[in-house]
Every structure is written in C-alpha cells, then in structure tokens.
Design an enzyme around this catalytic site. Sequence first.
Site, PDB file in Angstrom:
ATOM      1  N   LYS A  24       0.855  -1.187   0.000  1.00  0.00           N
ATOM      2  CA  LYS A  24       0.000   0.000   0.000  1.00  0.00           C
ATOM      3  C   LYS A  24       0.893   1.239   0.000  1.00  0.00           C
ATOM      4  CE  LYS A  24      -4.519   0.896   0.362  1.00  0.00           C
ATOM      5  NZ  LYS A  24      -5.524   0.240  -0.492  1.00  0.00           N
ATOM      6  N   THR A  69      -3.784  -5.221   0.940  1.00  0.00           N
ATOM      7  CA  THR A  69      -3.178  -3.902   1.098  1.00  0.00           C
ATOM      8  C   THR A  69      -4.008  -3.030   2.034  1.00  0.00           C
ATOM      9  OG1 THR A  69      -4.267  -3.003  -0.878  1.00  0.00           O
ATOM     10  CG2 THR A  69      -2.119  -4.058  -1.185  1.00  0.00           C
ATOM     11  N   ASP A  70      -5.307  -3.299   2.109  1.00  0.00           N
ATOM     12  CA  ASP A  70      -6.143  -2.564   3.065  1.00  0.00           C
ATOM     13  C   ASP A  70      -5.731  -2.899   4.494  1.00  0.00           C
ATOM     14  OD1 ASP A  70      -8.595  -0.867   3.597  1.00  0.00           O
ATOM     15  OD2 ASP A  70      -9.183  -2.716   4.634  1.00  0.00           O
ATOM     16  N   HIS A 265      20.487  27.206 -13.482  1.00  0.00           N
ATOM     17  CA  HIS A 265      21.175  28.364 -14.066  1.00  0.00           C
ATOM     18  C   HIS A 265      20.373  29.664 -13.920  1.00  0.00           C
ATOM     19  CE1 HIS A 265      24.175  25.746 -15.762  1.00  0.00           C
ATOM     20  NE2 HIS A 265      23.251  25.022 -16.358  1.00  0.00           N
TER      21      HIS A 265
END
Length: 309
Positions: A24, A69-70, A265
């Site tokens: 996640k 993934t939660d 620059h």
Amino acid sequence: MESKENIMKDQVVRTEFTDTGYGKNYVKLLQLRREGDAHHIQELEVNVELTLNNQREYLYGDNTDIIATDSQKNTVYILARKYGVKSPEEFAILLCNHFLSKYSHVDKVTVYIQQAPWKRMKIDGDKHVHAFLISDEATRFCDCVHARGGKPLVSAGLKKMKILKTTQSAFTGFVKDEFRTLPDANDRLFCTVVESHWWYNTHDHVNFDKVWSTVKKVILETFAGPAHEGVFSPSVQNTLYLTEKHVLARIPQIEKIEMELPNVHYFGVDFNRFPKIHFDHNTNEIYMPTDKPSGNIRAAIQRKPQSKL
C-alpha cells in the site's frame, strides 16, 4: 488468433521470478500529541511493500497468503496509535518488525516514509503552542528494508532543498573543443536543489532526528561558508564532495552518502541590446532563471574498510 506454432513456442519458454512485492502506497497520517497547552504534530506518508516466500498468487491466482493492502494500511494506523511515532526511521523499523513477526510467510518488508515539513508558528517572536506552518526548506524521507534472518537496513535523506548564493562560485578550465560555447565563469550565481541519501551502519541508539538536522546543517554550512565571509566553490563537484566528506567525519553512524546537485542556471540579461535606454549606473543586476535544461552532478562516497594489518 495465434498460430499453433507460436503457442507451442510459448509453452517451452522457461521463466523464473527475480523479484516480487506488493503493498500500500501513500498512506497518510497525522499524529497529534498533547502535553497540556503545548501540542506536537507529525504528518507522514507511508509506503509498505511485502515480499512473500512464494508466488502462488501470480502463478495460479491463489490468494491464500495475500495480506490485503487494506490490512497493511490499517496496520500503519494501528501501530501509530499504539506505539506513537518517535521518528520516521523508528516507525519504519517498527512496521518491518511487525510484519515479519506476525506473518511467517513474509520474507522481506520494505517501508518508505516521507515527512511533511511542518514547523511551529512564531507570533511576535514566540513559538505558538498549537499552530503550525508548512515550511518548504526541505523534505525528509527514510527507507527501511528488512529481510527475514537479517538486520534492518536503514537509510534516510532529504530532498527539494533549493539553495542559492550570489558570489564566490566559479567554473573555469574545462574542456575547450568545437562543441563548447560556455565561457569561463570566475564569479557566478550558484543555485541547486539538494537531494541527499545516506545509509546507516547501525540503528541502535541513534538519534535519527539529530542526525537529519546535522546533515542538513553540514550541507548549508559547506555550501555557504561563514555568514560574513562565505566560502569559495571552484565547482559543484568539489562542493558536493566536501559536503559528503564533512558528513562522514561528523556522524560515525553513517556508512555511505550520496548527493545529487542539479546546476540551476541564472543567466544575466544582456541590456546591451537596449542602447536607447539609460539605467543611470545603478547597482541592480537582473538575471533570468532557467531550470531546464540543467547540469546535474551526482556522487556517492563511503567509508573505506580499515586495514587488518
């Protein structure tokens, strides 16, 4: 439709996994800690990646070992609430240890954390007890990679720190050939956007907050020099090397450091193109900022192994 010949060719191809990982990203949290009237905050963005000891989810679509993934996202919030966030590095180590100890089929955990640059407001010169302001001086981040059976490998860094000095910078004596149009510059503006990444040789008893602040301080001091005198820079390369060398000298817990310094620059505007306009010899100098294209200088140094003789 594929020919039978092509299908047969696909069937005899042999493959192997070189790396896998899932997790996640961009889990955001704000920790608020109240000590009476004085409040303290830390805002983090956390990425978690897990590598399992098998690839059956890739090979067969079998999700038996998948830690959603939660669930990983919720773990970030729960551990922050339960143990608190002392520093990004310590929280990353905590997350790695958690996933390895809780799930025996996790082989490796990688955690990346980025910290939002909140600073306490000052009102009439006094630090406010509960009001804060985002400061874009620099963005802090860290990584922790922990493989089962090994030790956590901890690194940290800073990025997006734009700094400039208006003198005591030169660039001369470089290759003269038919491709060169850039003239020697004995005195020029020096602007860069610092990105630095360093690796620790230990994570035991390290004050990660103090180390981060010290590295930032060394970068600024080496670039700028004493407040009323400055310091001469013959090239971006030399300034970069001296900075890295000073960091290793000051902080024994850092084993290796890498820096990237783009040369942003600022070109002087040519007012000779306006002969009919008189500027009365005032001291105003006008430059045109040009961030693209830019030169880019990068180098990494590390400690030499001590001789066994």
